[in-house]
Motif scaffolding. Structure first.
Motif, mmCIF file in Angstrom:
data_model
loop_
_atom_site.group_PDB
_atom_site.id
_atom_site.type_symbol
_atom_site.label_atom_id
_atom_site.label_comp_id
_atom_site.label_asym_id
_atom_site.label_seq_id
_atom_site.Cartn_x
_atom_site.Cartn_y
_atom_site.Cartn_z
ATOM 1 N N GLU A 86 -68.656 -71.237 6.765
ATOM 2 C CA GLU A 86 -68.283 -69.884 6.348
ATOM 3 C C GLU A 86 -68.505 -68.950 7.524
ATOM 4 O O GLU A 86 -69.627 -68.805 8.007
ATOM 5 C CB GLU A 86 -69.131 -69.418 5.155
ATOM 6 C CG GLU A 86 -68.785 -68.014 4.708
ATOM 7 C CD GLU A 86 -69.773 -67.448 3.713
ATOM 8 O OE1 GLU A 86 -69.529 -66.348 3.218
ATOM 9 O OE2 GLU A 86 -70.787 -68.107 3.463
ATOM 10 N N ARG A 87 -67.470 -68.289 7.974
ATOM 11 C CA ARG A 87 -67.601 -67.382 9.113
ATOM 12 C C ARG A 87 -68.190 -66.064 8.636
ATOM 13 O O ARG A 87 -67.584 -65.361 7.819
ATOM 14 C CB ARG A 87 -66.228 -67.170 9.756
ATOM 15 C CG ARG A 87 -65.675 -68.448 10.378
ATOM 16 C CD ARG A 87 -64.220 -68.299 10.753
ATOM 17 N NE ARG A 87 -63.696 -69.542 11.328
ATOM 18 C CZ ARG A 87 -62.416 -69.782 11.542
ATOM 19 N NH1 ARG A 87 -61.516 -68.867 11.209
ATOM 20 N NH2 ARG A 87 -62.008 -70.934 12.065
ATOM 21 N N ARG A 162 -75.771 -66.650 0.458
ATOM 22 C CA ARG A 162 -76.127 -67.459 -0.710
ATOM 23 C C ARG A 162 -76.576 -68.871 -0.389
ATOM 24 O O ARG A 162 -77.198 -69.512 -1.223
ATOM 25 C CB ARG A 162 -74.926 -67.532 -1.669
ATOM 26 C CG ARG A 162 -74.745 -66.278 -2.493
ATOM 27 C CD ARG A 162 -73.682 -66.467 -3.547
ATOM 28 N NE ARG A 162 -73.718 -65.404 -4.538
ATOM 29 C CZ ARG A 162 -72.913 -65.336 -5.577
ATOM 30 N NH1 ARG A 162 -71.975 -66.257 -5.746
ATOM 31 N NH2 ARG A 162 -73.012 -64.346 -6.442
ATOM 32 N N THR A 163 -76.245 -69.405 0.763
ATOM 33 C CA THR A 163 -76.576 -70.797 1.057
ATOM 34 C C THR A 163 -77.598 -70.879 2.181
ATOM 35 O O THR A 163 -77.814 -69.912 2.923
ATOM 36 C CB THR A 163 -75.318 -71.589 1.467
ATOM 37 O OG1 THR A 163 -74.823 -71.077 2.712
ATOM 38 C CG2 THR A 163 -74.237 -71.492 0.407
ATOM 39 N N ALA A 295 -78.614 -78.419 5.169
ATOM 40 C CA ALA A 295 -77.794 -77.339 4.614
ATOM 41 C C ALA A 295 -76.322 -77.707 4.532
ATOM 42 O O ALA A 295 -75.569 -77.107 3.747
ATOM 43 C CB ALA A 295 -77.960 -76.072 5.452
ATOM 44 N N ALA A 296 -75.884 -78.689 5.324
ATOM 45 C CA ALA A 296 -74.456 -78.990 5.445
ATOM 46 C C ALA A 296 -73.793 -79.492 4.167
ATOM 47 O O ALA A 296 -72.654 -79.094 3.878
ATOM 48 C CB ALA A 296 -74.241 -79.993 6.578
ATOM 49 N N PRO A 297 -74.422 -80.376 3.367
ATOM 50 C CA PRO A 297 -73.709 -80.902 2.193
ATOM 51 C C PRO A 297 -73.170 -79.837 1.252
ATOM 52 O O PRO A 297 -72.090 -80.008 0.670
ATOM 53 C CB PRO A 297 -74.770 -81.777 1.512
ATOM 54 C CG PRO A 297 -75.660 -82.216 2.630
ATOM 55 C CD PRO A 297 -75.721 -81.035 3.546
ATOM 56 N N ARG A 298 -73.907 -78.748 1.089
ATOM 57 C CA ARG A 298 -73.406 -77.683 0.199
ATOM 58 C C ARG A 298 -72.138 -77.065 0.774
ATOM 59 O O ARG A 298 -71.175 -76.802 0.041
ATOM 60 C CB ARG A 298 -74.485 -76.594 0.028
ATOM 61 C CG ARG A 298 -74.111 -75.549 -1.018
ATOM 62 C CD ARG A 298 -74.132 -76.149 -2.406
ATOM 63 N NE ARG A 298 -73.571 -75.255 -3.416
ATOM 64 C CZ ARG A 298 -72.317 -75.320 -3.856
ATOM 65 N NH1 ARG A 298 -71.487 -76.228 -3.368
ATOM 66 N NH2 ARG A 298 -71.886 -74.493 -4.793
ATOM 67 N N GLU A 299 -72.109 -76.819 2.096
ATOM 68 C CA GLU A 299 -70.916 -76.272 2.726
ATOM 69 C C GLU A 299 -69.760 -77.272 2.659
ATOM 70 O O GLU A 299 -68.606 -76.886 2.443
ATOM 71 C CB GLU A 299 -71.212 -75.919 4.191
ATOM 72 C CG GLU A 299 -72.425 -75.027 4.403
ATOM 73 C CD GLU A 299 -72.243 -73.637 3.824
ATOM 74 O OE1 GLU A 299 -71.086 -73.162 3.793
ATOM 75 O OE2 GLU A 299 -73.236 -73.032 3.392
#
Length: 401
Positions: A86-87, A162-163, A295-299
């Protein structure tokens, strides 16, 4: 009739708020006024600190500001580069940088640090304070100051922040603002304490010394702490993970401690101090890499959900989506290319698929038109023709005989 893929996309975009615009001016939001008030306090302290010295050391101030500013710009470019999911909106980044540079540094840290560092020598003596006072002060005062700003930014952009990945990136920008102004402050102090002797030389030396070690500095510490705060609080897009959150907050503060008190941990021995600093750098890189991987799996799931209708329509394939989100799949996908040109095309195709994701998100929230999405889809089709020259492009009709 809405399909399951369309529903997945809508839920992902509403939950993550990818593509939403950030508005700083929110007079109905208390966080806005608190942010402004504390920034005002910080600016007053900035003027009272630098104003009386500016006329005497103007040339040194300018040199230090340029060097520290260029270093900060380089790091900001790098943070933007690694912010590939997310930018973060530009206004949000500016708010983070401003908080770290002004309120956190001059509204909180200088005042509180000065008070604490004046108490330690009286309680424990000069030698103990020289070895341990910095590391037993800054990790608490400075990380708290930066975290306060991050929480205010969450209040200003509750849908955008949020993440855990948001915490890492925005926290890094808060820390970058702090680091740039702290480096400038050290350069200015070196000029003043030398009573004007070679002011430019002192400013250059201290600026380069601070820049040389900036890869383990406030951006890294606050990235970990702010990401930990997201896990501790929990959001609509990030389930609460208290253990992980505490671990990241403690890790950021512990790394700050080891860096500031390397001399004390090394018993004043140069070689041991160097070993402590080296160990701290290695540990910092390991923890930061783990934090991004965690953190990457949620993105990744957000990207899969946003692109689900594109996969269903044949615009994007599952393999291409996985090449975007999975490192191992990406390597295998590029390696399987029939030739060098196809391999390069597959690299560009990955970026095009990610750009399509961002354009879809922006269009969903009214920040881009349908034409931009159509162009992004056309670019994906064009690059696929180069990436898979022996196969028909997905989403296109094969000629009939």
């Amino acid at each position: 009739m809405s399909t399951d893929a369309d529903q997945r996309r809508t839920e992902a975009l509403e939950t993550s708020a990818w593509g939403e615009r950030f508005t700083f001016f929110q007079p109905q939001n208390l966080c806005f006024w608190v942010y402004l008030a504390l920034t005002g306090v910080g600016l007053v302290h900035v003027w009272s600190y630098f104003g009386p010295k500016a006329d005497f050391y103007a040339q040194a101030f300018i040199i230090a500001a340029i060097l520290c500013g260029l270093c900060g710009a380089a790091w900001a470019w790098w943070f933007h580069h690694i912010d590939r999911w997310e930018r973060q909106p530009r206004g949000l980044v500016v708010a983070a940088l401003t908080w770290g540079a002004v309120p956190a540094t001059f509204g909180f840290a200088i005042t509180v640090n000065g008070a604490m560092l004046s108490i330690y020598p009286k309680l424990f003596g000069q030698e103990w304070s020289a070895n341990w006072a910095a590391g037993l002060t800054a990790p608490f005062t400075e990380e708290s100051a930066k975290l306060c700003g991050f929480l205010l930014i969450m209040g200003l952009a509750p849908r955008l922040v949020r993440t855990a990945n948001d915490g890492l990136i925005i926290g890094a920008f808060v820390g970058l603002g702090f680091a740039v102004f702290e480096d400038f402050l050290y350069a200015v102090n070196s000029t003043a304490t030398a009573f004007g002797t070679d002011p430019v030389g002192n400013a250059v030396q201290i600026s380069f010394t601070r820049i040389a070690v900036s890869f383990v500095s406030h951006p890294l510490f606050s990235a970990l702490v702010c990401s930990g705060a997201i896990y501790l609080l929990g959001t609509a897009a990030q389930p609460r993970r208290i253990g992980r959150g505490i671990a990241l907050v403690v890790a950021g503060m512990f790394l700050h401690f080891t860096w500031d008190d390397a001399a004390g941990l090394g018993n004043g021995n140069g070689l041991q101090t160097f070993a402590v600093m080296g160990g701290s750098i290695i540990l910092a890189m390991v923890i930061l890499r783990w934090a991004f991987r965690a953190a990457a799996p949620r993105e990744h799931q957000i990207i899969r959900d946003i692109l689900a209708p594109e996969v269903a329509a044949g615009v994007v394939s599952d393999a291409e989506v996985e090449a975007v989100v999975d490192k191992h799949q990406r390597k295998a996908y590029r390696k399987a290319a029939p030739n060098h040109h196809a391999r390069r095309a597959r690299k560009h195709l990955r970026h095009a698929v990610l750009d399509l994701t961002h354009d879809i998100a922006a269009a969903h929230h009214g920040n881009a038109d349908a034409g931009a999405v159509d162009q992004a889809r056309a670019e994906v089709v064009r690059l696929r023709a180069l990436a898979e020259p022996d196969q028909p492009a997905a989403g296109t009709l094969q000629p009939t005989r």
